[in-house]
Design a protein around this motif. Sequence first.
Motif, PDB file in Angstrom:
ATOM      1  N   LEU A   4     -37.209  47.915  11.119  1.00 29.05           N
ATOM      2  CA  LEU A   4     -38.417  48.331  11.256  1.00 29.05           C
ATOM      3  C   LEU A   4     -38.847  49.844  10.417  1.00 29.05           C
ATOM      4  CD1 LEU A   4     -41.350  48.745  13.069  1.00 29.05           C
ATOM      5  CD2 LEU A   4     -39.739  50.128  14.527  1.00 29.05           C
ATOM      6  N   LEU A   5     -39.728  49.788   9.394  1.00 30.47           N
ATOM      7  CA  LEU A   5     -40.161  50.722   8.603  1.00 30.47           C
ATOM      8  C   LEU A   5     -41.172  51.356   9.226  1.00 30.47           C
ATOM      9  CD1 LEU A   5     -40.083  52.311   5.923  1.00 30.47           C
ATOM     10  CD2 LEU A   5     -41.550  50.472   5.036  1.00 30.47           C
ATOM     11  N   VAL A   6     -41.102  52.760   9.476  1.00 29.21           N
ATOM     12  CA  VAL A   6     -42.171  53.877  10.026  1.00 29.21           C
ATOM     13  C   VAL A   6     -42.542  54.681   9.053  1.00 29.21           C
ATOM     14  CG1 VAL A   6     -42.626  55.116  12.114  1.00 29.21           C
ATOM     15  CG2 VAL A   6     -40.763  53.412  12.492  1.00 29.21           C
ATOM     16  N   GLU A   7     -43.555  54.545   8.267  1.00 28.30           N
ATOM     17  CA  GLU A   7     -43.810  55.533   7.428  1.00 28.30           C
ATOM     18  C   GLU A   7     -45.618  55.520   7.259  1.00 28.30           C
ATOM     19  OE1 GLU A   7     -44.622  57.895   4.863  1.00 28.30           O
ATOM     20  OE2 GLU A   7     -42.562  57.535   4.806  1.00 28.30           O
ATOM     21  N   ASP A   8     -45.964  56.675   7.158  1.00 27.40           N
ATOM     22  CA  ASP A   8     -47.737  56.616   7.319  1.00 27.40           C
ATOM     23  C   ASP A   8     -48.332  56.827   5.766  1.00 27.40           C
ATOM     24  OD1 ASP A   8     -46.538  59.435   6.992  1.00 27.40           O
ATOM     25  OD2 ASP A   8     -48.805  60.087   7.301  1.00 27.40           O
ATOM     26  N   ASP A   9     -47.356  56.923   4.740  1.00 28.25           N
ATOM     27  CA  ASP A   9     -48.062  56.999   3.357  1.00 28.25           C
ATOM     28  C   ASP A   9     -48.188  55.758   2.774  1.00 28.25           C
ATOM     29  OD1 ASP A   9     -47.277  57.273   0.238  1.00 28.25           O
ATOM     30  OD2 ASP A   9     -48.243  59.234   0.688  1.00 28.25           O
ATOM     31  N   ASN A  10     -49.195  55.276   2.373  1.00 32.52           N
ATOM     32  CA  ASN A  10     -49.503  53.913   2.138  1.00 32.52           C
ATOM     33  C   ASN A  10     -48.643  53.510   0.930  1.00 32.52           C
ATOM     34  OD1 ASN A  10     -51.332  52.995   4.101  1.00 32.52           O
ATOM     35  ND2 ASN A  10     -52.890  53.777   3.100  1.00 32.52           N
ATOM     36  N   LEU A  11     -48.847  54.373  -0.154  1.00 24.86           N
ATOM     37  CA  LEU A  11     -47.889  53.836  -1.287  1.00 24.86           C
ATOM     38  C   LEU A  11     -46.461  53.810  -0.945  1.00 24.86           C
ATOM     39  CD1 LEU A  11     -50.212  56.282  -4.032  1.00 24.86           C
ATOM     40  CD2 LEU A  11     -50.071  53.821  -3.841  1.00 24.86           C
ATOM     41  N   LEU A  12     -46.190  55.051  -0.644  1.00 20.47           N
ATOM     42  CA  LEU A  12     -44.574  55.020  -0.140  1.00 20.47           C
ATOM     43  C   LEU A  12     -43.998  53.860   0.676  1.00 20.47           C
ATOM     44  CD1 LEU A  12     -41.756  56.146  -0.692  1.00 20.47           C
ATOM     45  CD2 LEU A  12     -42.420  57.916   1.101  1.00 20.47           C
ATOM     46  N   GLY A  13     -44.901  53.520   1.678  1.00 17.59           N
ATOM     47  CA  GLY A  13     -44.607  52.402   2.728  1.00 17.59           C
ATOM     48  C   GLY A  13     -44.665  51.145   1.893  1.00 17.59           C
ATOM     49  N   GLN A  14     -45.832  50.935   1.107  1.00 21.15           N
ATOM     50  CA  GLN A  14     -45.837  49.736   0.467  1.00 21.15           C
ATOM     51  C   GLN A  14     -44.689  49.484  -0.416  1.00 21.15           C
ATOM     52  OE1 GLN A  14     -49.179  49.095  -2.424  1.00 21.15           O
ATOM     53  NE2 GLN A  14     -49.399  47.077  -1.225  1.00 21.15           N
ATOM     54  N   HIS A  43     -39.947  43.911  19.997  1.00 24.30           N
ATOM     55  CA  HIS A  43     -39.082  42.987  19.011  1.00 24.30           C
ATOM     56  C   HIS A  43     -37.742  43.862  18.862  1.00 24.30           C
ATOM     57  CE1 HIS A  43     -42.324  40.415  18.017  1.00 24.30           C
ATOM     58  NE2 HIS A  43     -42.899  41.727  17.520  1.00 24.30           N
ATOM     59  N   GLU A  44     -36.636  43.009  18.858  1.00 21.72           N
ATOM     60  CA  GLU A  44     -35.423  43.470  18.395  1.00 21.72           C
ATOM     61  C   GLU A  44     -35.164  43.700  16.870  1.00 21.72           C
ATOM     62  OE1 GLU A  44     -31.921  41.519  19.828  1.00 21.72           O
ATOM     63  OE2 GLU A  44     -32.786  41.260  21.893  1.00 21.72           O
ATOM     64  N   PHE A  45     -34.583  44.672  16.450  1.00 26.12           N
ATOM     65  CA  PHE A  45     -34.368  45.256  15.134  1.00 26.12           C
ATOM     66  C   PHE A  45     -33.175  45.381  14.737  1.00 26.12           C
ATOM     67  CE2 PHE A  45     -38.919  46.099  16.020  1.00 26.12           C
ATOM     68  CZ  PHE A  45     -39.402  45.456  14.827  1.00 26.12           C
ATOM     69  N   GLU A  46     -32.552  45.451  13.541  1.00 29.10           N
ATOM     70  CA  GLU A  46     -31.134  45.760  13.246  1.00 29.10           C
ATOM     71  C   GLU A  46     -31.090  46.944  12.531  1.00 29.10           C
ATOM     72  OE1 GLU A  46     -29.005  42.074  11.525  1.00 29.10           O
ATOM     73  OE2 GLU A  46     -30.932  41.726  11.087  1.00 29.10           O
ATOM     74  N   ALA A  47     -32.087  47.854  12.031  1.00 28.59           N
ATOM     75  CA  ALA A  47     -32.237  49.140  11.734  1.00 28.59           C
ATOM     76  C   ALA A  47     -33.713  49.666  11.708  1.00 28.59           C
ATOM     77  CB  ALA A  47     -31.316  49.389  10.413  1.00 28.59           C
ATOM     78  N   MET A  48     -33.597  50.961  11.575  1.00 24.74           N
ATOM     79  CA  MET A  48     -34.936  51.544  11.672  1.00 24.74           C
ATOM     80  C   MET A  48     -35.082  52.791  10.499  1.00 24.74           C
ATOM     81  SD  MET A  48     -37.706  53.228  14.398  1.00 24.74           S
ATOM     82  CE  MET A  48     -36.273  54.113  15.232  1.00 24.74           C
TER      83      MET A  48
END
Length: 221
Positions: A4-14, A43-48
Amino acid sequence: MHVLLVEDDNLLGQAAEIGLTDRGFTVSWVRTGAAAIAELNRHEFEAMVLDLGLPDLDGSRVLAATRKKGLTLPILILTARDQANDIVHHLDNGADDYMTKPFDLNELAARLRALVRRQRGYVSAELKAGSVSLNLNTRSVKVATEEINLSRREFELLKALMLAPDHVHSRDKLELAVFQGDQDIESNALEVHISHLRKKLGHKEWIETIRGVGYRLKCAG
């Protein structure tokens, strides 16, 4: 590995989403703290991978909510804040690791693999069951000395079985590991992947069907 990737910056997140996907991860990317908590409930995630500077909830609140729920998945903090006291605070409150922005994608991927290995009690990147070996870093699989080519889903299936050899894995658990919550799959998709994997391993009896229960990886000879 489902991250699970939690990032609001579009460029960095992409960039992180594409980079981790290219390195063999399955990535669910959300841009807010509320969306992150909702995903963890579904959902189940292995890391965030968790950014601290989110537009609605500070990342520290997402961290606190995750641990309050009793979830033990490894959490790697992304932060532009590099003050030692800030970093210590988050590590003491449930984070497992951190990286400051900007970051190197190869390092991020390596840190995530290491965090998940340690959580599962593996000190090495290589899993072994008899003559079958699987390398989590290189995503390579060998039977004795012969390397075999697996699809992404076949690799995830074999990894799930090898993480607990001789343990009976339920169909639901294996489907979650292989399809990562994807709803657009055929009812017999798991059986198809198991059939393909058996052929590639060269020994059908190594993956045993426990009727009405699930599947088990026998210790390969």
